[in-house]
Design an enzyme around this catalytic site. Structure first.
Site, short mmCIF file in Angstrom:
data_model
loop_
_atom_site.label_atom_id
_atom_site.label_comp_id
_atom_site.label_asym_id
_atom_site.label_seq_id
_atom_site.Cartn_x
_atom_site.Cartn_y
_atom_site.Cartn_z
N GLU A 67 0.46 12.24 137.04
CA GLU A 67 1.82 12.53 137.52
C GLU A 67 2.70 12.72 136.28
O GLU A 67 2.92 11.78 135.53
CB GLU A 67 2.29 11.35 138.38
CG GLU A 67 3.59 11.58 139.08
CD GLU A 67 3.61 12.85 139.93
OE1 GLU A 67 2.64 13.11 140.67
OE2 GLU A 67 4.59 13.61 139.81
N SER A 68 3.15 13.94 136.09
CA SER A 68 3.84 14.26 134.83
C SER A 68 5.13 13.46 134.64
O SER A 68 5.49 13.11 133.51
CB SER A 68 4.12 15.76 134.73
OG SER A 68 4.91 16.18 135.82
N CYS A 97 -3.32 19.97 133.85
CA CYS A 97 -2.48 19.74 135.03
C CYS A 97 -1.17 19.01 134.66
O CYS A 97 -0.32 19.62 134.03
CB CYS A 97 -3.29 19.02 136.11
SG CYS A 97 -2.65 19.34 137.75
N ILE A 157 -5.61 20.41 141.87
CA ILE A 157 -5.10 19.31 142.70
C ILE A 157 -3.59 19.18 142.48
O ILE A 157 -3.15 18.81 141.38
CB ILE A 157 -5.78 17.97 142.33
CG1 ILE A 157 -7.31 18.10 142.43
CG2 ILE A 157 -5.27 16.84 143.21
CD1 ILE A 157 -8.06 16.91 141.83
N HIS A 194 -8.48 21.05 136.39
CA HIS A 194 -9.06 19.79 135.87
C HIS A 194 -10.52 19.96 135.44
O HIS A 194 -11.42 19.57 136.20
CB HIS A 194 -9.05 18.73 136.97
CG HIS A 194 -7.71 18.20 137.32
ND1 HIS A 194 -7.15 17.11 136.69
CD2 HIS A 194 -6.82 18.60 138.26
CE1 HIS A 194 -5.97 16.86 137.22
NE2 HIS A 194 -5.74 17.75 138.17
N GLU A 196 -12.17 18.15 133.65
CA GLU A 196 -12.79 16.82 133.54
C GLU A 196 -13.37 16.35 134.87
O GLU A 196 -14.06 15.34 134.91
CB GLU A 196 -11.77 15.80 132.98
CG GLU A 196 -10.67 15.35 133.94
CD GLU A 196 -9.55 16.39 134.11
OE1 GLU A 196 -9.71 17.53 133.65
OE2 GLU A 196 -8.54 16.05 134.74
N1 GLN Z 1 1.66 17.40 140.68
C1 GLN Z 1 1.50 16.62 139.47
C2 GLN Z 1 2.76 16.70 138.61
O1 GLN Z 1 3.62 17.49 138.89
C3 GLN Z 1 0.31 17.09 138.67
C4 GLN Z 1 -0.97 16.87 139.47
C5 GLN Z 1 -2.20 16.68 138.64
O2 GLN Z 1 -2.15 16.39 137.44
N2 GLN Z 1 -3.31 16.78 139.31
O3 GLN Z 1 2.86 15.97 137.69
#
Ligand code: GLN
Length: 213
Positions: A67-68, A97, A157, A194, A196
């Site tokens: 989650e950024s 991501c 994702i 991703h 990974e």
């Molecule tokens: N939706 C997340 C974000 O905005 C990122 C999702 C992820 O890293 N899989 O931070």
């Protein structure tokens, strides 16, 4: 090339020839363990980075998905923002991501960003967790770097789209509909997906090739 490899050399070369690199994985939140597992599979020493001092002696850094906003807030709280920027000016950094969002110049909403890559991202561009999907990507540079020809199966994702790239940033990969999902700017790499979470280690190999330069 040799400066970084020598600087990062921490273990005696067991086989005499192998180049040893230490690669960091930002371990504040998200799927940093999955990156570690792949790097270890590739025979690379990995360090979990939580504090500025953990960046010492690394040849490259991966910022994982997660989650950024949380990664950003924790990076601020741990005094990591400037040390990470300083590191990214000199050494390769790859954001997957949420990590790609954190590296970007602009995520269109207020949140702590490193602003190291000249890209604008749109968060959650494909919808919610249930809208996660996989897609085969043809990435010429990845194929060239790894001497392979298969497409890369990418896992998305709650992924961001890289809406635009500017300046020295350039597109590495697009979906079939043209939307940008990977970009590179010098030694900085951003992927919406991703690598990974798959068994395919080629993207990590590609990143390691940047770390050796
Ligand atoms: N939706 C997340 C974000 O905005 C990122 C999702 C992820 O890293 N899989 O931070």
């Amino acid at each position: 090339m040799f400066r970084k490899c020598l600087r990062a050399s921490v273990s005696p070369a067991a086989d005499g020839n192998k180049e040893f690199m230490k690669i960091g994985v930002l371990a504040l939140q998200g799927d940093f363990l999955e990156h570690k597992v792949i790097l270890q599979k590739l025979g690379v020493e990995t360090i979990e980075v939580r504090l500025p001092k953990d960046l010492a002696g690394l040849s490259g850094l991966i910022i994982p998905g997660g989650e950024s906003t949380t990664i950003g807030k924790l990076a601020v709280a741990f005094g990591l923002m400037e040390p990470l920027r300083h590191f990214a000016r000199e050494f390769p950094v790859w954001g997957t991501c949420a990590g790609a969002i954190f590296l970007s110049q602009n995520a269109k909403k207020e949140q702590p960003l490193l602003k190291m890559m000249d890209i604008t991202v749109e968060r959650n561009a494909f919808g919610a967790q249930v809208d996660s999907f996989e897609a085969d990507l043809d990435i010429d540079e990845l194929k060239k770097a790894t001497g392979t020809d298969d497409p890369f199966r990418a896992v998305f994702i709650r992924a961001p789209i890289i809406e635009s790239v500017r300046g020295n940033a350039r597109v590495l990969s697009r979906l079939a509909d043209g939307r940008i999902v990977a970009a590179i700017e010098g030694h900085l790499l951003a992927t919406s997906f991703h690598p990974e979470l798959t068994k395919d280690t080629r993207f990590h190999q590609y990143f390691l090739s940047l770390c050796k330069k």
